[in-house]
Design a protein around this motif. Structure first.
Motif, PDB file in Angstrom:
ATOM      1  N   UNK A   1       4.321 -10.092   2.722  1.00  0.00           N
ATOM      2  CA  UNK A   1       4.521 -11.203   1.791  1.00  0.00           C
ATOM      3  C   UNK A   1       3.351 -12.181   1.840  1.00  0.00           C
ATOM      4  N   UNK A   2       2.766 -12.365   3.009  1.00  0.00           N
ATOM      5  CA  UNK A   2       1.604 -13.235   3.132  1.00  0.00           C
ATOM      6  C   UNK A   2       0.395 -12.719   2.370  1.00  0.00           C
ATOM      7  N   UNK A   3       0.139 -11.402   2.447  1.00  0.00           N
ATOM      8  CA  UNK A   3      -1.019 -10.863   1.729  1.00  0.00           C
ATOM      9  C   UNK A   3      -0.766 -10.825   0.225  1.00  0.00           C
ATOM     10  N   UNK A   4       0.487 -10.645  -0.185  1.00  0.00           N
ATOM     11  CA  UNK A   4       0.815 -10.726  -1.616  1.00  0.00           C
ATOM     12  C   UNK A   4       0.533 -12.139  -2.115  1.00  0.00           C
ATOM     13  N   UNK A   5       0.982 -13.140  -1.375  1.00  0.00           N
ATOM     14  CA  UNK A   5       0.721 -14.527  -1.765  1.00  0.00           C
ATOM     15  C   UNK A   5      -0.773 -14.826  -1.795  1.00  0.00           C
ATOM     16  N   UNK A   6      -1.514 -14.328  -0.808  1.00  0.00           N
ATOM     17  CA  UNK A   6      -2.958 -14.539  -0.763  1.00  0.00           C
ATOM     18  C   UNK A   6      -3.636 -13.882  -1.966  1.00  0.00           C
ATOM     19  N   UNK A   7      -3.244 -12.666  -2.284  1.00  0.00           N
ATOM     20  CA  UNK A   7      -3.856 -11.953  -3.399  1.00  0.00           C
ATOM     21  C   UNK A   7      -3.592 -12.648  -4.730  1.00  0.00           C
ATOM     22  N   UNK A   8      -2.407 -13.188  -4.907  1.00  0.00           N
ATOM     23  CA  UNK A   8      -2.086 -13.841  -6.183  1.00  0.00           C
ATOM     24  C   UNK A   8      -2.756 -15.206  -6.306  1.00  0.00           C
TER      25      UNK A   8
ATOM     26  N   UNK B   1      -3.255  -6.236  -0.010  1.00  0.00           N
ATOM     27  CA  UNK B   1      -2.741  -6.312  -1.375  1.00  0.00           C
ATOM     28  C   UNK B   1      -3.926  -6.552  -2.286  1.00  0.00           C
ATOM     29  N   UNK B   2      -4.003  -5.798  -3.401  1.00  0.00           N
ATOM     30  CA  UNK B   2      -5.129  -5.941  -4.311  1.00  0.00           C
ATOM     31  C   UNK B   2      -4.678  -5.630  -5.729  1.00  0.00           C
ATOM     32  N   UNK B   3      -5.172  -6.420  -6.675  1.00  0.00           N
ATOM     33  CA  UNK B   3      -4.900  -6.210  -8.103  1.00  0.00           C
ATOM     34  C   UNK B   3      -6.212  -6.073  -8.857  1.00  0.00           C
ATOM     35  N   UNK B   4      -6.147  -5.442  -9.995  1.00  0.00           N
ATOM     36  CA  UNK B   4      -7.317  -5.297 -10.853  1.00  0.00           C
ATOM     37  C   UNK B   4      -7.674  -6.645 -11.467  1.00  0.00           C
ATOM     38  N   UNK B   5      -8.942  -6.843 -11.839  1.00  0.00           N
ATOM     39  CA  UNK B   5      -9.367  -8.146 -12.368  1.00  0.00           C
ATOM     40  C   UNK B   5      -8.871  -8.437 -13.786  1.00  0.00           C
ATOM     41  N   UNK B   6      -8.292  -7.448 -14.465  1.00  0.00           N
ATOM     42  CA  UNK B   6      -7.878  -7.651 -15.850  1.00  0.00           C
ATOM     43  C   UNK B   6      -6.508  -8.321 -15.999  1.00  0.00           C
TER      44      UNK B   6
ATOM     45  N   UNK C   1       0.093 -14.223 -12.395  1.00  0.00           N
ATOM     46  CA  UNK C   1       1.488 -13.839 -12.602  1.00  0.00           C
ATOM     47  C   UNK C   1       1.621 -12.320 -12.684  1.00  0.00           C
ATOM     48  N   UNK C   2       0.716 -11.677 -13.432  1.00  0.00           N
ATOM     49  CA  UNK C   2       0.749 -10.218 -13.545  1.00  0.00           C
ATOM     50  C   UNK C   2       0.495  -9.539 -12.213  1.00  0.00           C
ATOM     51  N   UNK C   3      -0.400 -10.109 -11.434  1.00  0.00           N
ATOM     52  CA  UNK C   3      -0.692  -9.570 -10.104  1.00  0.00           C
ATOM     53  C   UNK C   3       0.540  -9.677  -9.210  1.00  0.00           C
ATOM     54  N   UNK C   4       1.158 -10.845  -9.219  1.00  0.00           N
ATOM     55  CA  UNK C   4       2.354 -11.050  -8.403  1.00  0.00           C
ATOM     56  C   UNK C   4       3.453 -10.073  -8.808  1.00  0.00           C
ATOM     57  N   UNK C   5       3.651  -9.899 -10.108  1.00  0.00           N
ATOM     58  CA  UNK C   5       4.679  -8.972 -10.602  1.00  0.00           C
ATOM     59  C   UNK C   5       4.377  -7.544 -10.163  1.00  0.00           C
ATOM     60  N   UNK C   6       3.124  -7.118 -10.306  1.00  0.00           N
ATOM     61  CA  UNK C   6       2.738  -5.767  -9.913  1.00  0.00           C
ATOM     62  C   UNK C   6       2.957  -5.539  -8.414  1.00  0.00           C
ATOM     63  N   UNK C   7       2.513  -6.493  -7.593  1.00  0.00           N
ATOM     64  CA  UNK C   7       2.650  -6.340  -6.139  1.00  0.00           C
ATOM     65  C   UNK C   7       4.107  -6.388  -5.703  1.00  0.00           C
TER      66      UNK C   7
ATOM     67  N   UNK D   1      -0.087   1.393  -7.935  1.00  0.00           N
ATOM     68  CA  UNK D   1       0.410   1.247  -9.292  1.00  0.00           C
ATOM     69  C   UNK D   1      -0.800   1.068 -10.207  1.00  0.00           C
ATOM     70  N   UNK D   2      -0.636   1.163 -11.523  1.00  0.00           N
ATOM     71  CA  UNK D   2      -1.809   1.100 -12.407  1.00  0.00           C
ATOM     72  C   UNK D   2      -2.687  -0.142 -12.222  1.00  0.00           C
TER      73      UNK D   2
END
Length: 128
Positions: free
Chosen positions: A20-27, A53-58, A62-68, A89-90
């Motif tokens: 949960x900490x890395x999700x919060x950091x990533x978002x 935790x990592x999300x694409x730059x596009x 909010x979208x990053x948090x939802x995906x993670x 995930x995509x």
């Protein structure tokens, strides 16, 4: 292959808190290379758990948090008790392992969205 270990409630809590900490950091950490967060904590007397935790730059925060969070739901349903898990995930990835798989001194390399490919599973690596 799913390698199971016996975990107690405090180890489950350590893993949950770290993920949960890395999700919060990533978002919170949005940049031109995407959203990114890492963290590690003592898991047992001899082991540490490493999380990423990592999300694409596009996508936005909010979208990053939802995906993670969606990746976390998949992780909780498939990989409970595993010594490692990788969920792809995509637009994001969520990982943990008892072996360090990242180097915090290196620059973040952006991930790109996966093409629309069907679900496939390899061990505890899950792609959608």
């Amino acid at each position: 292959m799913n390698v199971e270990i016996w975990v107690n409630s405090s180890q489950v809590q350590v893993l949950s808190d770290t993920i949960n900490g890395v999700i919060n950091e990533a978002t919170r950490n949005s940049s031109s290379v995407g959203h990114f967060g890492t963290g590690d904590k003592n898991f047992t007397l001899l082991d540490r758990v490493y999380c990423l935790a990592q999300c694409t730059p596009d996508i936005d925060n909010f979208g990053c948090n939802t995906c993670l969070k969606n990746a976390l739901v998949v992780m909780n349903s498939c990989c409970r008790g595993s010594i490692y898990s990788k969920i792809f995930l995509p637009s994001c990835q969520l990982r943990y392992d008892l072996t360090q798989f990242y180097n915090v001194t290196l620059q973040v390399v952006p991930i790109t969205p996966h093409s629309d490919t069907p679900f496939s599973e390899t061990g505890d690596e899950i792609y959608f």
